[in-house]
Design an enzyme around this catalytic site. Structure first.
Site, PDB file in Angstrom:
ATOM      1  N   THR A  55      22.705 -65.923   9.072  1.00  0.00           N
ATOM      2  CA  THR A  55      22.823 -67.268   9.614  1.00  0.00           C
ATOM      3  C   THR A  55      23.798 -67.188  10.775  1.00  0.00           C
ATOM      4  OG1 THR A  55      23.202 -69.612   9.105  1.00  0.00           O
ATOM      5  CG2 THR A  55      24.720 -68.030   8.082  1.00  0.00           C
ATOM      6  N   SER A  56      23.507 -67.904  11.851  1.00  0.00           N
ATOM      7  CA  SER A  56      24.257 -67.756  13.097  1.00  0.00           C
ATOM      8  C   SER A  56      25.726 -68.145  12.962  1.00  0.00           C
ATOM      9  CB  SER A  56      23.619 -68.604  14.202  1.00  0.00           C
ATOM     10  OG  SER A  56      22.341 -68.116  14.539  1.00  0.00           O
ATOM     11  N   ALA A  57      26.531 -67.624  13.875  1.00  0.00           N
ATOM     12  CA  ALA A  57      27.944 -67.984  13.946  1.00  0.00           C
ATOM     13  C   ALA A  57      28.088 -69.482  14.189  1.00  0.00           C
ATOM     14  CB  ALA A  57      28.626 -67.202  15.058  1.00  0.00           C
TER      15      ALA A  57
END
Length: 225
Positions: A60-62
């Site tokens: 999951t993205s930053a």
């Protein structure tokens, strides 16, 4: 500090850095507890501004990237959003909290359609989304959306969270008259460019926002092998 306090501090840091600007995006991020969406062994890192592993070779993205995708797309109340690469469902719920905030009247709500190609991850995301209370605003679908999702088009915003070899023309065609597409374009590893495509009537404008690093896109229009 509690998980909530650490998370709030991380969001405040993004504001101080000028990454988070709009109050509706700040509120959306604060409304969705990231630690409830990630595996147990990484929950303690939910406040850290970096990608987190969610299983099946995906991340999951930053936090800053989640904020940037909201900010650069200009998503707002009432819009229809297509998310290509739903992951664990965290970002899906953040988008939903922007386009269909809990306190807004239901007749003003937009909706998020999120498509995840990994079956097990799509099932996990569905459970996460329902548990978080977003099942009425996010539709999670298991499938290949590398050519978009024509059955619910046109979309005001399309957000792609995996790196594509190029911009799929099908996604551009599925944008509404003032629609925006955000998609990482480049090689399957190390470095890509985040491309923003804007549609204004029949006019199409494309620009590079900057360098990013995403997992490779899978599916018909993704990377093979």
């Amino acid at each position: 500090m509690t998980e909530k306090e650490e998370y709030e501090s991380a969001i405040a840091s993004l504001q101080h850095q000028g990454i988070l600007k709009r109050k509706e995006v700040v509120r959306a991020l604060l409304s969705v507890p990231r630690w409830d969406f990630v595996p147990d062994d990484v929950k303690k890192y939910a406040h850290v501004d970096s990608p987190l592993p969610i299983g099946w070779g995906q991340t999951t993205s930053a936090l800053h990237m989640t904020a940037m995708l909201c900010e650069y797309s200009g998503m707002k109340l009432g819009q229809k959003v297509l998310e290509v690469g739903g992951g664990c469902g965290f970002m899906s719920c953040v988008y939903a909290e922007v386009v269909a905030p809990k306190e807004a009247e239901r007749n003003l709500w937009g909706h998020v359609w999120s498509v995840e190609i990994v079956g097990e991850l799509a099932e996990l995301a569905k459970k996460n989304i329902e548990r978080a209370g977003y099942g009425d605003r996010v539709t999670m679908i298991h499938g290949d959306a590398s050519e978009g999702l024509p059955e619910h088009a046109p979309y005001d915003v399309i957000v792609v969270t995996s790196a594509a070899p190029d911009v799929p023309k099908e996604m551009v065609e599925q944008l509404g008259p003032q629609g925006v597409l955000l998609i990482p374009v480049g090689g399957p590893s190390l470095y890509q460019e985040l491309i923003r495509v804007r549609k204004s009537g029949e006019r199409i404008e494309e620009e590079s926002i900057g360098g990013v690093a995403f997992v490779p896109m899978r599916g018909k229009k993704g990377w093979k092998g």
